[in-house]
Design a protein around this motif. Structure first.
Motif, mmCIF file in Angstrom:
data_model
loop_
_atom_site.group_PDB
_atom_site.id
_atom_site.type_symbol
_atom_site.label_atom_id
_atom_site.label_comp_id
_atom_site.label_asym_id
_atom_site.label_seq_id
_atom_site.Cartn_x
_atom_site.Cartn_y
_atom_site.Cartn_z
ATOM 1 N N UNK A 4 0.853 -1.129 -0.099
ATOM 2 C CA UNK A 4 -0.069 0.123 0.081
ATOM 3 C C UNK A 4 0.849 1.412 -0.133
ATOM 4 N N UNK A 27 0.269 4.313 -2.534
ATOM 5 C CA UNK A 27 -0.235 5.475 -2.115
ATOM 6 C C UNK A 27 0.851 6.658 -1.695
ATOM 7 N N UNK A 70 1.708 6.383 1.383
ATOM 8 C CA UNK A 70 1.418 6.519 2.868
ATOM 9 C C UNK A 70 2.161 5.334 3.575
ATOM 10 N N UNK A 128 1.679 4.283 9.444
ATOM 11 C CA UNK A 128 1.276 5.456 10.487
ATOM 12 C C UNK A 128 0.814 6.655 9.639
ATOM 13 N N UNK A 129 0.608 6.658 8.513
ATOM 14 C CA UNK A 129 0.137 7.797 7.812
ATOM 15 C C UNK A 129 0.968 8.901 7.700
ATOM 16 N N UNK A 130 2.312 8.815 7.524
ATOM 17 C CA UNK A 130 3.412 9.514 7.527
ATOM 18 C C UNK A 130 3.344 9.362 5.706
ATOM 19 N N UNK A 131 3.796 10.558 4.893
ATOM 20 C CA UNK A 131 3.980 10.301 3.684
ATOM 21 C C UNK A 131 5.565 10.354 3.307
ATOM 22 N N UNK A 132 5.701 9.348 2.160
ATOM 23 C CA UNK A 132 7.024 9.360 1.733
ATOM 24 C C UNK A 132 7.565 10.837 1.269
ATOM 25 N N UNK A 187 7.931 6.289 -5.696
ATOM 26 C CA UNK A 187 6.728 5.722 -5.218
ATOM 27 C C UNK A 187 5.593 6.137 -6.470
ATOM 28 N N UNK A 188 5.777 7.094 -7.194
ATOM 29 C CA UNK A 188 4.905 7.435 -8.103
ATOM 30 C C UNK A 188 5.103 6.305 -9.314
#
Lengths: 144, 305
Positions: free
Chosen positions: B256, B260, B262, B265-269, B277-278
């Motif tokens: 995931x 995405x 994320x 812990x819903x930090x973002x790259x 990631x893209x």
């Protein structure tokens, strides 16, 4: 006299570095809140939780709150320390950084106002908001 | 006596030079590997392009959308050895690689050799691409030819004098260039085999996530443990399944995060991982799952302080 001078200077330095330490922990806390709100939003997005419009607007409002005044948590002098992962580019390009934060603030405000009634409406609004995380972290954060 | 010594020294020097010349000779791919190199499938090659993340270095820094497909280069890579500038790999005839043959492209990718027969610096991750299937390289070649030519000249790398002579890289390649896999896995598990291929080959994850020796080769005993970023400030994360790495992430979390951006812990790259990631998000879900499965079975290593 000299003693007093140095004592004052030391006190100033100590308080100022304490202020910066606060700025660093405050901005980390603000980002943690955004992360938690994001977590709730993604749970609904992935279907791990039923869609609830109240939770949705709470999540967007939390993010919006974090965005307000966020730029102020990056004062000159808080470039290092406290395991910060802020990129030096924040200070060399404060204009670009401020407008990225301003965009985050207006996108989240729009999301709050949109009051998405169902999951499909939510998805559309969420995408625009979530793009802010990446676009800002790509340029203004060092890898960690 | 002295005359003889001088003569012997002379012979030794000539011999030494000959051995150096021999050992450092560029070694292109053999012809029998290249029979189908010009019959690639551009549609499949598009996926190889994203798996390899070519655009992350060869497009302009921070490029978005369609501009990510303009491969004019010039993206600076700051390393302890100096600053490297990614070259133009668009199909422009003079300034890009529009006049290359498929065979030249394949030897560049998998052996790190330019069409004029000199060694590339390993800032270009041919050390990982060496593990690619030749079919994928052919498909990638077909895809790259469909992109828009970019009329931009290459920048010279900014290196200290010592590193400007490329010939010596031949010795470096003897030490560090291999098409053998790094991690032993259950070869009967196709998902793991695919995951290993993507991570160790085209994905070239280890090029950033693994510490290097002083002379710049990957230290395989520290595979994927991360460390200080060579670009300066910050740290490259430990992505082994150790508790100081990403041991608490499930395979689904890893997949995931690649989809995405994320973390659990819903930090973002952030930083350069955003572009990576893209690219990963463009791959089929099964590929992200394969990468995740592989990352769960590599050796757990503790983050170094």
């Amino acid at each position: 006299m000299r003693k007093i001078f140095f004592a004052t200077l030391t006190a100033c330095l100590l308080t100022s570095s304490a202020v910066y330490a606060d700025a660093i922990s405050d901005r980390k806390a603000a980002m943690k809140n955004v992360g938690m709100a994001m977590g709730a939003a993604v749970k609904m997005l992935k279907g791990q939780m039923d869609y609830d419009p109240v939770v949705a607007s709470l999540a967007f409002a939390t993010m919006n709150n974090a965005a307000i005044g966020l730029t102020g948590l990056f004062p000159e002098g808080s470039e290092t320390g406290g395991k910060t992962t802020a990129s030096p580019k924040i200070w060399s390009d404060m204009g670009g950084f401020s407008s990225a934060v301003a965009k985050f603030q207006s996108d989240t405000a729009e999301a709050v106002a949109a009051k998405p009634a169902d999951l499909d409406a939510f998805k559309a609004v969420f995408g625009k908001v979530a793009g802010n995380c990446k676009s800002c972290h790509e340029g203004y954060r060092v890898s960690n | 006596m002295l005359k003889r010594l001088i003569k012997l020294a002379g012979i030794a020097a000539v011999l030494g030079a000959a051995i150096f010349w021999y050992l450092t000779s560029p070694n292109p791919l053999p012809d029998d590997m290249l029979t189908d190199i010009d019959n690639g499938d551009a549609e499949k090659g598009k996926l190889v392009f994203y798996a390899g993340g070519c655009g992350s270095c060869h497009a302009e820094k921070g490029a978005k959308g369609e501009n990510k497909l303009l491969l004019g280069g010039r993206h600076a890579l700051n390393t302890p050895f100096g600053t490297f500038y990614a070259p133009n790999i668009s199909p422009h005839k003079e300034k890009g690689i529009g006049n290359w043959t498929g065979a030249q492209f394949a030897s560049a990718m998998m052996r790190g050799i330019s069409p004029d027969g000199s060694h590339y610096y390993p800032a270009f991750p041919f050390t990982s691409y060496a593990r690619m299937n030749i079919e994928d390289v052919g498909d990638l070649w077909a895809y790259l030819k469909t992109l828009k030519p970019v009329d931009v000249s290459n920048l010279d790398h900014d290196l200290p004098l010592l590193f400007k002579v490329r010939r010596g890289l031949g010795l470096w390649k003897i030490l560090f260039l291999s098409d053998k896999p790094i991690v032993e896995i259950d070869e009967s598990n196709p998902q793991l085999v695919r995951g290993r291929y993507l991570v160790e080959g085209p994905g070239h994850c280890g090029e950033c996530h693994t510490p290097r020796y002083l002379i710049g080769g990957i230290n395989k005993s520290k595979w994927l443990v991360g460390g200080p970023t060579p670009e300066g400030k910050g740290n490259i994360p430990n992505i082994t399944p150790h508790k100081s790495g990403i041991g608490s992430w499930t395979a689904a979390d890893i997949a995931y995060s690649l989809e995405s951006g994320f973390t659990p812990s819903f930090d973002s790259f952030g930083s350069s991982m955003v572009s990576v990631q893209e690219n990963m998000a463009q791959l089929p879900a099964s590929d992200r799952e394969a990468i995740a499965a592989y990352l769960k079975v590599v050796e757990p290593l503790e983050t170094e302080k």
